[in-house]
Design a protein around this motif. Structure first.
Motif, PDB file in Angstrom:
ATOM      1  N   GLY A  38      -8.411  23.738  83.790  1.00 34.96           N
ATOM      2  CA  GLY A  38      -8.639  24.654  84.922  1.00 34.96           C
ATOM      3  C   GLY A  38      -7.950  25.752  84.827  1.00 34.96           C
ATOM      4  N   LEU A  39      -8.763  26.827  84.431  1.00 35.40           N
ATOM      5  CA  LEU A  39      -8.079  28.378  83.928  1.00 35.40           C
ATOM      6  C   LEU A  39      -7.912  28.937  85.363  1.00 35.40           C
ATOM      7  CD1 LEU A  39      -9.457  28.953  80.433  1.00 35.40           C
ATOM      8  CD2 LEU A  39      -7.379  27.902  81.254  1.00 35.40           C
ATOM      9  N   GLY A  40      -8.624  28.768  86.529  1.00 33.20           N
ATOM     10  CA  GLY A  40      -8.413  29.368  87.603  1.00 33.20           C
ATOM     11  C   GLY A  40      -9.740  29.881  88.334  1.00 33.20           C
ATOM     12  N   ASP A  41      -9.743  30.215  89.563  1.00 29.13           N
ATOM     13  CA  ASP A  41     -11.100  30.781  90.259  1.00 29.13           C
ATOM     14  C   ASP A  41     -11.727  31.680  89.447  1.00 29.13           C
ATOM     15  OD1 ASP A  41     -10.383  28.723  92.073  1.00 29.13           O
ATOM     16  OD2 ASP A  41      -9.797  30.138  93.423  1.00 29.13           O
ATOM     17  N   ASN A  42     -13.326  31.413  89.293  1.00 26.41           N
ATOM     18  CA  ASN A  42     -14.049  32.430  88.836  1.00 26.41           C
ATOM     19  C   ASN A  42     -14.089  32.762  87.333  1.00 26.41           C
ATOM     20  OD1 ASN A  42     -15.203  32.877  91.439  1.00 26.41           O
ATOM     21  ND2 ASN A  42     -13.523  34.270  91.872  1.00 26.41           N
ATOM     22  N   VAL A  43     -13.068  32.011  86.503  1.00 27.42           N
ATOM     23  CA  VAL A  43     -12.909  32.330  85.070  1.00 27.42           C
ATOM     24  C   VAL A  43     -14.026  31.670  84.438  1.00 27.42           C
ATOM     25  CG1 VAL A  43     -11.670  31.937  83.224  1.00 27.42           C
ATOM     26  CG2 VAL A  43     -10.500  32.071  85.301  1.00 27.42           C
ATOM     27  N   VAL A  44     -14.867  32.483  83.590  1.00 25.86           N
ATOM     28  CA  VAL A  44     -15.992  32.268  82.774  1.00 25.86           C
ATOM     29  C   VAL A  44     -15.481  32.767  81.356  1.00 25.86           C
ATOM     30  CG1 VAL A  44     -17.812  32.323  84.449  1.00 25.86           C
ATOM     31  CG2 VAL A  44     -17.242  34.197  83.276  1.00 25.86           C
ATOM     32  N   ALA A  45     -16.126  32.175  80.171  1.00 26.09           N
ATOM     33  CA  ALA A  45     -15.512  32.745  78.928  1.00 26.09           C
ATOM     34  C   ALA A  45     -17.072  32.459  78.045  1.00 26.09           C
ATOM     35  CB  ALA A  45     -14.673  31.627  78.426  1.00 26.09           C
ATOM     36  N   ASP A  46     -17.050  33.210  76.981  1.00 25.81           N
ATOM     37  CA  ASP A  46     -18.056  33.389  75.795  1.00 25.81           C
ATOM     38  C   ASP A  46     -17.085  33.082  74.657  1.00 25.81           C
ATOM     39  OD1 ASP A  46     -19.708  34.686  77.451  1.00 25.81           O
ATOM     40  OD2 ASP A  46     -19.243  36.378  76.902  1.00 25.81           O
ATOM     41  N   ILE A  47     -17.620  32.004  73.623  1.00 28.67           N
ATOM     42  CA  ILE A  47     -17.227  31.606  72.523  1.00 28.67           C
ATOM     43  C   ILE A  47     -18.097  32.107  71.141  1.00 28.67           C
ATOM     44  CG2 ILE A  47     -16.551  29.530  71.197  1.00 28.67           C
ATOM     45  CD1 ILE A  47     -16.220  28.118  73.607  1.00 28.67           C
ATOM     46  N   ARG A  48     -17.496  32.662  70.431  1.00 30.83           N
ATOM     47  CA  ARG A  48     -18.126  33.468  69.530  1.00 30.83           C
ATOM     48  C   ARG A  48     -17.299  32.899  68.008  1.00 30.83           C
ATOM     49  NH1 ARG A  48     -21.173  37.278  70.592  1.00 30.83           N
ATOM     50  NH2 ARG A  48     -20.693  38.744  68.823  1.00 30.83           N
ATOM     51  N   ILE A  49     -18.030  33.131  66.879  1.00 30.15           N
ATOM     52  CA  ILE A  49     -17.345  32.690  65.586  1.00 30.15           C
ATOM     53  C   ILE A  49     -17.835  34.201  64.974  1.00 30.15           C
ATOM     54  CG2 ILE A  49     -19.331  31.401  64.677  1.00 30.15           C
ATOM     55  CD1 ILE A  49     -17.012  30.160  62.756  1.00 30.15           C
ATOM     56  N   GLY A  50     -17.142  35.105  64.478  1.00 36.77           N
ATOM     57  CA  GLY A  50     -17.421  36.161  64.107  1.00 36.77           C
ATOM     58  C   GLY A  50     -18.401  36.985  64.850  1.00 36.77           C
ATOM     59  N   ASP A  51     -19.488  37.563  64.533  1.00 34.18           N
ATOM     60  CA  ASP A  51     -20.400  38.352  65.578  1.00 34.18           C
ATOM     61  C   ASP A  51     -21.479  37.390  66.231  1.00 34.18           C
ATOM     62  OD1 ASP A  51     -19.386  40.594  64.825  1.00 34.18           O
ATOM     63  OD2 ASP A  51     -20.613  40.885  63.067  1.00 34.18           O
ATOM     64  N   THR A  65     -18.784  18.853  75.284  1.00 37.35           N
ATOM     65  CA  THR A  65     -19.174  18.950  73.933  1.00 37.35           C
ATOM     66  C   THR A  65     -20.523  19.747  73.941  1.00 37.35           C
ATOM     67  OG1 THR A  65     -18.021  16.817  73.171  1.00 37.35           O
ATOM     68  CG2 THR A  65     -19.590  17.902  71.816  1.00 37.35           C
ATOM     69  N   ILE A  66     -20.410  20.879  73.179  1.00 30.60           N
ATOM     70  CA  ILE A  66     -21.520  21.645  73.054  1.00 30.60           C
ATOM     71  C   ILE A  66     -22.212  21.707  71.514  1.00 30.60           C
ATOM     72  CG2 ILE A  66     -22.429  24.060  73.086  1.00 30.60           C
ATOM     73  CD1 ILE A  66     -20.304  24.640  75.454  1.00 30.60           C
ATOM     74  N   ALA A  67     -23.390  21.358  71.523  1.00 31.68           N
ATOM     75  CA  ALA A  67     -24.091  21.126  70.139  1.00 31.68           C
ATOM     76  C   ALA A  67     -24.178  22.748  69.729  1.00 31.68           C
ATOM     77  CB  ALA A  67     -25.383  20.513  70.345  1.00 31.68           C
ATOM     78  N   CYS A  68     -23.894  22.833  68.499  1.00 28.76           N
ATOM     79  CA  CYS A  68     -24.364  24.117  67.829  1.00 28.76           C
ATOM     80  C   CYS A  68     -24.611  23.856  66.212  1.00 28.76           C
ATOM     81  CB  CYS A  68     -23.253  25.142  67.988  1.00 28.76           C
ATOM     82  SG  CYS A  68     -21.654  24.741  67.617  1.00 28.76           S
ATOM     83  N   ASP A  69     -25.105  25.066  65.761  1.00 26.06           N
ATOM     84  CA  ASP A  69     -25.438  24.962  64.315  1.00 26.06           C
ATOM     85  C   ASP A  69     -25.084  26.236  63.639  1.00 26.06           C
ATOM     86  OD1 ASP A  69     -26.187  23.914  61.714  1.00 26.06           O
ATOM     87  OD2 ASP A  69     -28.286  23.867  62.148  1.00 26.06           O
ATOM     88  N   HIS A  70     -23.928  26.447  63.084  1.00 26.08           N
ATOM     89  CA  HIS A  70     -23.606  27.417  62.455  1.00 26.08           C
ATOM     90  C   HIS A  70     -22.823  27.169  61.058  1.00 26.08           C
ATOM     91  CE1 HIS A  70     -22.458  31.849  62.263  1.00 26.08           C
ATOM     92  NE2 HIS A  70     -21.282  31.249  61.811  1.00 26.08           N
ATOM     93  N   TYR A  71     -23.409  27.938  60.094  1.00 27.09           N
ATOM     94  CA  TYR A  71     -22.745  28.005  58.615  1.00 27.09           C
ATOM     95  C   TYR A  71     -21.977  28.961  58.510  1.00 27.09           C
ATOM     96  CZ  TYR A  71     -22.487  27.177  53.617  1.00 27.09           C
ATOM     97  OH  TYR A  71     -21.734  26.791  52.320  1.00 27.09           O
ATOM     98  N   THR A  72     -20.799  28.856  58.010  1.00 23.16           N
ATOM     99  CA  THR A  72     -19.930  30.089  57.534  1.00 23.16           C
ATOM    100  C   THR A  72     -20.197  30.659  55.944  1.00 23.16           C
ATOM    101  OG1 THR A  72     -18.173  28.851  57.051  1.00 23.16           O
ATOM    102  CG2 THR A  72     -18.208  29.489  59.324  1.00 23.16           C
ATOM    103  N   ILE A 112     -13.344  33.782  62.334  1.00 19.98           N
ATOM    104  CA  ILE A 112     -12.418  33.271  63.440  1.00 19.98           C
ATOM    105  C   ILE A 112     -13.236  32.696  64.591  1.00 19.98           C
ATOM    106  CG2 ILE A 112     -10.501  33.889  65.071  1.00 19.98           C
ATOM    107  CD1 ILE A 112      -9.453  35.764  62.806  1.00 19.98           C
ATOM    108  N   ILE A 113     -13.061  31.702  65.356  1.00 21.37           N
ATOM    109  CA  ILE A 113     -13.659  31.235  66.670  1.00 21.37           C
ATOM    110  C   ILE A 113     -12.564  31.887  67.484  1.00 21.37           C
ATOM    111  CG2 ILE A 113     -13.961  29.402  68.330  1.00 21.37           C
ATOM    112  CD1 ILE A 113     -14.579  27.487  65.710  1.00 21.37           C
ATOM    113  N   THR A 114     -13.319  32.710  68.572  1.00 25.63           N
ATOM    114  CA  THR A 114     -12.765  33.484  69.647  1.00 25.63           C
ATOM    115  C   THR A 114     -13.353  33.081  71.074  1.00 25.63           C
ATOM    116  OG1 THR A 114     -14.119  35.302  69.479  1.00 25.63           O
ATOM    117  CG2 THR A 114     -12.237  35.401  68.200  1.00 25.63           C
ATOM    118  N   VAL A 115     -12.324  33.125  71.971  1.00 23.25           N
ATOM    119  CA  VAL A 115     -13.048  32.929  73.508  1.00 23.25           C
ATOM    120  C   VAL A 115     -12.738  34.346  74.355  1.00 23.25           C
ATOM    121  CG1 VAL A 115     -12.591  31.595  75.399  1.00 23.25           C
ATOM    122  CG2 VAL A 115     -12.267  30.673  73.120  1.00 23.25           C
ATOM    123  N   THR A 116     -13.695  34.699  74.783  1.00 22.19           N
ATOM    124  CA  THR A 116     -13.554  36.251  75.541  1.00 22.19           C
ATOM    125  C   THR A 116     -13.380  35.568  76.929  1.00 22.19           C
ATOM    126  OG1 THR A 116     -14.437  37.494  73.798  1.00 22.19           O
ATOM    127  CG2 THR A 116     -14.360  38.341  76.130  1.00 22.19           C
TER     128      THR A 116
END
Length: 125
Positions: free
Chosen positions: A59-72, A88-95, A100-104
């Motif tokens: 739990g990161l605090g009230d109203n916290v939302v995030a985007d997860i990216r790999i590269g662009d 668990t979120i399904a995705c299909d990405h080939y590097t 880098i996996i980032t969270v904004t």
């Protein structure tokens, strides 16, 4: 905007026998990470087919939302991480290049524990 590096940025992910489903474990403890701060979770080498992301928080605090990216590439957006979260979120990405996996962090400052664990296949390049 600050850049925060998770301790897992120093970990190498397993790239063994091709075709085995693997999991990279990451974790970072945030202390009032500001809106638009970017958290670098783990570096993914070339030839990795990401199948899913296992995301959990304390739990990161009230109203916290995030985007997860790999590269662009956005893998998940507008995740509500304000309360205790586990999904668990399904995705299909080939590097095709090292990425880098980032969270904004968006919405509000974030304090707490964040895990973003990619499930992947090492397929080679």
């Amino acid at each position: 905007m600050a850049k925060i590096k998770a301790p897992s940025m120093h970990d190498a992910i397993y790239v063994g026998t091709h075709g085995n489903l693997s999991l990279a474990k990451t974790q970072v403890t945030l202390a009032a990470a500001a809106i638009n701060d970017v958290v670098e979770m783990v570096e993914i080498p070339v030839g990795i087919d990401i199948q899913a992301l296992r995301i959990s928080t304390s739990g990161l605090g009230d109203n916290v939302v995030a985007d997860i990216r790999i590269g662009d590439t956005t893998l998940a957006s507008d995740l509500d991480l304000s309360g205790e979260y586990s999904q668990t979120i399904a995705c299909d990405h080939y590097t095709e290049e090292k990425s880098i996996i980032t969270v904004t962090i968006r919405g509000a400052a974030a304090t707490g524990t964040l895990n973003v664990n990619p499930e992947y296949l090492a397929t080679g390049y």
